[in-house]
Design a protein around this motif. Structure first.
Motif, short mmCIF file in Angstrom:
data_model
loop_
_atom_site.label_atom_id
_atom_site.label_comp_id
_atom_site.label_asym_id
_atom_site.label_seq_id
_atom_site.Cartn_x
_atom_site.Cartn_y
_atom_site.Cartn_z
N MET A 132 0.66 -1.12 -0.13
CA MET A 132 -0.06 -0.15 -0.06
C MET A 132 0.98 1.21 -0.13
SD MET A 132 -2.66 1.20 2.72
CE MET A 132 -1.99 2.22 4.00
N PRO A 133 0.71 1.97 -0.87
CA PRO A 133 1.67 3.42 -0.94
C PRO A 133 1.34 3.98 0.25
CG PRO A 133 0.51 3.06 -3.17
CD PRO A 133 0.00 2.00 -2.07
N GLY A 134 2.31 4.83 0.68
CA GLY A 134 2.11 5.65 1.93
C GLY A 134 2.97 5.17 3.04
N ARG A 135 2.93 3.96 3.38
CA ARG A 135 3.62 3.55 4.57
C ARG A 135 4.76 2.35 4.51
NH1 ARG A 135 0.17 4.12 9.81
NH2 ARG A 135 -0.80 6.17 9.21
N VAL A 136 6.01 2.26 5.03
CA VAL A 136 6.93 1.31 4.88
C VAL A 136 6.34 0.36 6.08
CG1 VAL A 136 9.22 0.71 5.56
CG2 VAL A 136 8.83 2.95 4.42
N VAL A 137 6.03 -0.80 5.77
CA VAL A 137 5.57 -1.80 6.78
C VAL A 137 6.40 -2.84 6.87
CG1 VAL A 137 3.06 -1.23 6.34
CG2 VAL A 137 4.13 -2.94 4.75
N HIS A 138 7.18 -3.44 5.78
CA HIS A 138 8.06 -4.65 6.00
C HIS A 138 9.62 -4.28 6.63
CE1 HIS A 138 5.39 -6.73 3.63
NE2 HIS A 138 5.41 -5.84 2.51
N SER A 139 10.03 -5.22 7.76
CA SER A 139 11.19 -4.92 8.38
C SER A 139 12.30 -5.12 7.50
CB SER A 139 11.09 -5.98 9.30
OG SER A 139 11.54 -7.37 8.72
N VAL A 140 12.12 -5.58 6.32
CA VAL A 140 13.19 -5.71 5.21
C VAL A 140 13.59 -4.21 4.73
CG1 VAL A 140 14.04 -6.41 2.99
CG2 VAL A 140 12.74 -7.88 4.48
N ASP A 141 12.32 -3.45 4.40
CA ASP A 141 12.68 -2.08 4.04
C ASP A 141 13.17 -1.38 5.19
OD1 ASP A 141 11.40 -2.60 1.63
OD2 ASP A 141 9.37 -2.52 2.31
N PHE A 142 12.63 -1.37 6.16
CA PHE A 142 13.40 -0.50 7.49
C PHE A 142 14.60 -0.87 7.59
CE2 PHE A 142 9.10 -0.08 9.04
CZ PHE A 142 8.83 1.01 9.44
N GLN A 143 15.13 -2.13 7.54
CA GLN A 143 16.54 -2.37 7.63
C GLN A 143 17.41 -1.85 6.43
OE1 GLN A 143 16.69 -6.82 7.91
NE2 GLN A 143 15.94 -6.85 9.85
N ARG A 144 16.82 -1.97 5.14
CA ARG A 144 17.54 -1.38 4.05
C ARG A 144 17.57 0.24 4.25
NH1 ARG A 144 14.95 -1.33 -1.70
NH2 ARG A 144 12.91 -1.35 -0.41
N VAL A 145 16.72 0.81 4.57
CA VAL A 145 16.69 2.50 4.79
C VAL A 145 17.77 2.73 5.94
CG1 VAL A 145 15.38 4.64 5.04
CG2 VAL A 145 14.46 2.68 3.64
N LEU A 146 17.50 2.07 7.11
CA LEU A 146 18.33 2.54 8.21
C LEU A 146 19.71 2.44 8.15
CD1 LEU A 146 15.84 1.73 11.04
CD2 LEU A 146 16.38 4.02 10.28
N ALA A 147 20.06 1.27 7.07
CA ALA A 147 21.59 0.84 6.76
C ALA A 147 22.21 1.92 6.09
CB ALA A 147 21.62 -0.36 5.93
N THR A 148 21.46 3.14 5.62
CA THR A 148 22.03 4.07 4.93
C THR A 148 22.34 5.18 6.02
OG1 THR A 148 20.13 5.20 4.58
CG2 THR A 148 20.98 3.52 2.90
N ALA A 149 23.31 5.98 5.67
CA ALA A 149 23.52 7.15 6.36
C ALA A 149 22.52 8.12 6.44
CB ALA A 149 24.90 8.10 5.88
N PRO A 150 22.13 8.79 7.67
CA PRO A 150 20.95 9.72 7.54
C PRO A 150 21.33 10.86 6.60
CG PRO A 150 21.89 9.39 9.85
CD PRO A 150 22.74 8.87 8.93
N LYS A 151 20.14 11.45 6.06
CA LYS A 151 20.17 12.56 5.10
C LYS A 151 20.43 13.91 6.00
CE LYS A 151 19.94 10.31 1.19
NZ LYS A 151 21.11 10.31 0.32
N ALA A 152 19.68 13.84 7.10
CA ALA A 152 19.90 15.07 7.99
C ALA A 152 19.58 14.48 9.30
CB ALA A 152 18.64 16.00 7.66
N ARG A 153 20.25 15.24 10.41
CA ARG A 153 19.99 14.97 11.74
C ARG A 153 19.72 16.17 12.64
NH1 ARG A 153 25.22 11.30 13.45
NH2 ARG A 153 24.79 9.33 12.16
N SER A 154 19.23 15.99 13.59
CA SER A 154 18.85 17.19 14.60
C SER A 154 19.03 16.69 16.15
CB SER A 154 17.20 17.56 14.39
OG SER A 154 16.28 16.69 14.98
#
Length: 151
Positions: free
Chosen positions: A1-23
């Motif tokens: 469903m477009p709009g939300r990341v729901v699979h843990s594989v996708d979370f792992q893939r995105v979080l494995a990258t460096a953050p684009k921005a931090r606060s």
């Protein structure tokens, strides 16, 4: 469903990258890709069998993100102990991405709480002061993330 990341594989893939921005409290991660597909085929049900069928064919989607944008939220319990605080943060994170959706490129976006808010400064879990602080910080974060992805 477009709009939300729901699979843990996708979370792992995105979080494995460096953050684009931090606060001070948040990090924004991005991967210019689509989410992975669910395993197996979803069951097909005709609209006539659904009890929620209406005459309106064009229902407004729940998440009003641009097509091609998916959002995942990570709000660990160790940084926000009370459920009311976690829900407030998630609502603010979704609203911030909706406000900045036009400036952000498509793909998978994960907003992550990386440190907790001071309970002495914000004693109420759903205080207006906390809400305003979170909103301001998320707006600055997403402006910086949009600028970082344009480079």
């Amino acid at each position: 469903m477009p709009g939300r990341v729901v699979h843990s594989v996708d979370f792992q893939r995105v979080l494995a990258t460096a953050p684009k921005a931090r606060s001070a409290h948040f990090a924004a991660h991005h991967v210019a890709d689509e989410p992975s597909r669910a395993r197996g085929r979803p069951p097909t049900v005709s609209a006539e069998k659904l009890s929620t069928k209406t005459d309106r064919d064009a229902a407004e989607p729940v998440d009003k993100f641009r097509p091609g944008q998916w959002l995942g939220l990570v709000v660990p319990r160790r940084f926000a102990r009370r459920a009311v605080t976690r829900q407030l943060l998630k609502r603010q994170m979704r609203a911030a991405l909706q406000r900045h959706a036009a400036a952000l490129p498509g793909g998978l976006w994960v907003l992550r709480l990386r440190s907790g808010f001071d309970s002495q400064r914000y004693p109420s879990a759903a205080s207006t002061a906390l809400r305003q602080a979170v909103r301001g910080e998320l707006d600055a974060l997403l402006v910086a993330a949009a600028a970082a992805t344009r480079r």
